[in-house]
Scaffold this motif. Structure first.
Motif, mmCIF file in Angstrom:
data_model
loop_
_atom_site.group_PDB
_atom_site.id
_atom_site.type_symbol
_atom_site.label_atom_id
_atom_site.label_comp_id
_atom_site.label_asym_id
_atom_site.label_seq_id
_atom_site.Cartn_x
_atom_site.Cartn_y
_atom_site.Cartn_z
ATOM 1 N N THR A 1 0.843 -1.207 0.000
ATOM 2 C CA THR A 1 0.000 0.000 0.000
ATOM 3 C C THR A 1 0.871 1.247 0.000
ATOM 4 O OG1 THR A 1 -0.116 -0.029 2.414
ATOM 5 C CG2 THR A 1 -1.875 -1.162 1.227
ATOM 6 N N PHE A 2 0.372 2.292 -0.603
ATOM 7 C CA PHE A 2 1.103 3.554 -0.707
ATOM 8 C C PHE A 2 0.477 4.596 0.217
ATOM 9 C CE2 PHE A 2 2.185 1.320 -4.536
ATOM 10 C CZ PHE A 2 3.488 1.699 -4.832
ATOM 11 N N GLY A 3 1.081 4.756 1.383
ATOM 12 C CA GLY A 3 0.650 5.788 2.313
ATOM 13 C C GLY A 3 1.452 7.064 2.106
ATOM 14 N N PRO A 4 1.276 8.040 2.973
ATOM 15 C CA PRO A 4 1.988 9.322 2.830
ATOM 16 C C PRO A 4 3.501 9.182 2.767
ATOM 17 C CG PRO A 4 0.221 9.516 4.436
ATOM 18 C CD PRO A 4 0.308 8.064 4.086
ATOM 19 N N GLU A 5 4.068 8.291 3.589
ATOM 20 C CA GLU A 5 5.517 8.127 3.591
ATOM 21 C C GLU A 5 6.003 7.559 2.267
ATOM 22 O OE1 GLU A 5 9.542 7.916 4.632
ATOM 23 O OE2 GLU A 5 7.865 9.139 5.337
ATOM 24 N N GLU A 6 5.298 6.569 1.730
ATOM 25 C CA GLU A 6 5.695 5.984 0.445
ATOM 26 C C GLU A 6 5.560 7.003 -0.685
ATOM 27 O OE1 GLU A 6 5.554 3.353 3.344
ATOM 28 O OE2 GLU A 6 3.613 4.176 2.675
ATOM 29 N N ILE A 7 4.505 7.793 -0.652
ATOM 30 C CA ILE A 7 4.322 8.831 -1.677
ATOM 31 C C ILE A 7 5.444 9.867 -1.589
ATOM 32 C CG2 ILE A 7 2.811 10.683 -2.489
ATOM 33 C CD1 ILE A 7 1.834 7.838 -3.133
ATOM 34 N N ARG A 8 5.851 10.210 -0.364
ATOM 35 C CA ARG A 8 6.942 11.172 -0.199
ATOM 36 C C ARG A 8 8.228 10.640 -0.823
ATOM 37 N NH1 ARG A 8 11.312 11.810 2.380
ATOM 38 N NH2 ARG A 8 11.066 9.867 3.556
ATOM 39 N N VAL A 9 8.514 9.359 -0.603
ATOM 40 C CA VAL A 9 9.721 8.762 -1.165
ATOM 41 C C VAL A 9 9.656 8.768 -2.698
ATOM 42 C CG1 VAL A 9 11.060 6.632 -1.359
ATOM 43 C CG2 VAL A 9 10.160 7.334 0.866
ATOM 44 N N LEU A 10 8.478 8.458 -3.247
ATOM 45 C CA LEU A 10 8.331 8.487 -4.699
ATOM 46 C C LEU A 10 8.614 9.879 -5.253
ATOM 47 C CD1 LEU A 10 5.135 6.322 -5.365
ATOM 48 C CD2 LEU A 10 7.537 5.613 -5.412
ATOM 49 N N CYS A 11 8.091 10.877 -4.580
ATOM 50 C CA CYS A 11 8.307 12.248 -5.037
ATOM 51 C C CYS A 11 9.781 12.623 -4.943
ATOM 52 C CB CYS A 11 7.451 13.212 -4.219
ATOM 53 S SG CYS A 11 5.670 13.042 -4.518
ATOM 54 N N ASP A 12 10.437 12.207 -3.859
ATOM 55 C CA ASP A 12 11.874 12.470 -3.707
ATOM 56 C C ASP A 12 12.677 11.795 -4.804
ATOM 57 O OD1 ASP A 12 11.380 13.949 -1.467
ATOM 58 O OD2 ASP A 12 12.018 12.400 -0.041
ATOM 59 N N ALA A 13 12.183 10.641 -5.291
ATOM 60 C CA ALA A 13 12.883 9.902 -6.336
ATOM 61 C C ALA A 13 12.592 10.449 -7.730
ATOM 62 C CB ALA A 13 12.497 8.425 -6.271
ATOM 63 N N GLY A 14 11.767 11.482 -7.806
ATOM 64 C CA GLY A 14 11.488 12.112 -9.086
ATOM 65 C C GLY A 14 10.316 11.524 -9.846
#
Length: 429
Positions: free
Chosen positions: A65-78
């Motif tokens: 599942t993609f929670g806020p923390e996972e979404i943040r990491v995705l955004c950091d990864a571009g």
């Protein structure tokens, strides 16, 4: 057993998200697809594979599942905003069928079929393959060792030879495949795998004499314990062990040297000392071939480390995850030596009336085959509309399923020598 943990959604490769991004852009992300996990061939010299890790896979899928923390990491990864927006709160809602744990598989067997939108299925490739490639490799090696041991006790003790999480998974896979116990306590906590363990050479070296070390261990654990007798001189170690513990000593362990010869000598010496019931445990760089070579020796149990947790020379099972159907239309990869067969599939295991397996028939779902009285449809529903099946077998039930499955294999298919797969795979177009 399900254990609490963080999301598994980032246990994936970024190229999955690159494909998702492009599919969202061109409108193909929601196309209904089926992906299959299969092995094009077995590792060199192997005649069958063992399915393991399904329970771990389903538990990990539930946490994908993609929670806020996972979404943040995705955004950091571009990762692009449209991908992040699509994945926020995402949870797999498709279907999974597959071979249950403890099932045998062969080249081309549809070990796992995943059906859903392209978007949700493509994201799972890395997670599913990392679990199945590892656990199937360990279980397949462990099953060969169990066959070679011919009923003698096997102990998994390879935690120090692999990654700490792989050690836990390896202990579980080895137990599934016939090992009696593990040294790994986390495997007991998570999966209920029986544990065992006594002492290392360091404990003997800690004490002023070998006799002092043995006495301390017997005082703490009782005469049923296993004493490690090869720190100094094995013959003298055995003599000291019986002097300290008496003829009722549970077992001795030998961890070095020419273990076959040493086991013979140890058995003769124990018998002369009246310790006729004291068992002999052998460890030290054993694999299935070494275990088979010790069949004629007076060995009661084997401790196996590096070879089992690394798949005994085949650390990955060679599984692949391929798209085979899009909106009901079969699709297939045509690359030389890496071909796939299109269409969602199932498999029927054919048996003689005596119970001996003779053939694996793989067929497309739109081309059903006859299932005879003694035949068996192998894949079972694992996930339906995102919900995990509630009637799946326990670890001990899967262990028994594998035991019965190996009994059904033609005897030549259980040999450790190189040869063709234990039963042929037939593909029905």
């Amino acid at each position: 057993m399900t254990h609490p943990g963080h999301s598994t959604a980032l246990m994936t490769d970024q190229y999955e998200l690159t494909m998702l991004d492009a599919a969202l852009a061109d409108g193909t992300a929601e196309r209904r697809c089926t992906f299959e996990v299969f092995a094009r061939s077995l590792p060199h010299g192997r005649r069958y594979g063992v399915v393991a890790g399904v329970d771990r896979l389903l538990e990990s899928l539930a946490r994908f599942t993609f929670g806020p923390e996972e979404i943040r990491v995705l955004c950091d990864a571009g990762v692009r905003d449209r991908v992040a927006a699509y994945l926020e709160g995402h949870r797999f809602s498709g279907d999974v069928t597959g071979y249950p744990e403890g099932e045998l598989y062969f080249p081309g067997s549809p070990v796992l079929s995943v059906t859903g939108t392209f978007a949700e299925c493509v994201l799972l490739e890395t997670l599913l393959l990392s679990i199945l490639n590892h656990d199937c490799a360990v279980a397949s090696a462990a099953a060969r060792m169990a066959s070679a041991a011919n009923g003698r006790r096997l102990i998994e003790m390879g935690s120090r030879r692999t990654h700490e999480e792989a050690a836990v998974a390896s202990a579980r896979a080895a137990y599934l495949a016939g090992f009696a116990a593990t040294s790994n306590l986390e495997a007991h906590r998570r999966y209920g795998v029986p544990t065992t363990g006594t002492s290392a050479h360091a404990f003997t070296l800690l004490h002023d004499t070998e006799a002092d070390a043995f006495a301390a261990q017997v005082d703490a654990l009782g005469v049923g314990t296993t004493l490690l007798v090869d720190t100094y001189d094995i013959s003298r170690g055995i003599e000291t062990a019986i002097e300290v513990a008496g003829p009722g000593l549970g077992a001795i362990r030998i961890d070095s040297g020419d273990v076959g010869v040493l086991a013979q000598q140890a058995r003769a010496q124990l018998d002369r000392l009246g310790a006729t019931g004291t068992r002999i445990v052998i460890s030290g760089d054993l694999d299935e071939h070494a275990i088979a070579a010790l069949r004629a020796e007076p060995v009661d149990a084997y401790g196996v480390g590096t070879s089992v947790v690394t798949g005994s020379g085949a650390p990955a099972a060679g599984m692949v995850y391929k798209l085979v159907e899009v909106e009901g239309r079969p699709v297939a990869k045509r690359s030389s030596s890496k071909e796939s067969r299109g269409g969602a599939k199932s498999a029927v295991r054919r048996h003689r009336p005596t119970g001996t397996a003779v053939e694996e028939v793989v067929h497309r779902l739109d081309t059903p085959v006859e299932v005879g009285e003694h035949d068996r449809v192998v894949p079972v529903p694992l996930v339906t509309k995102g919900e995990t099946a509630t009637d799946l077998p326990t670890l001990d039930e899967s262990r028994e399923h594998l035991r019965r499955g190996l009994v059904a294999v033609p005897w030549e298919g259980l040999k450790l020598s190189r040869g063709e797969p234990a039963i042929p795979t037939t593909f029905v177009p």
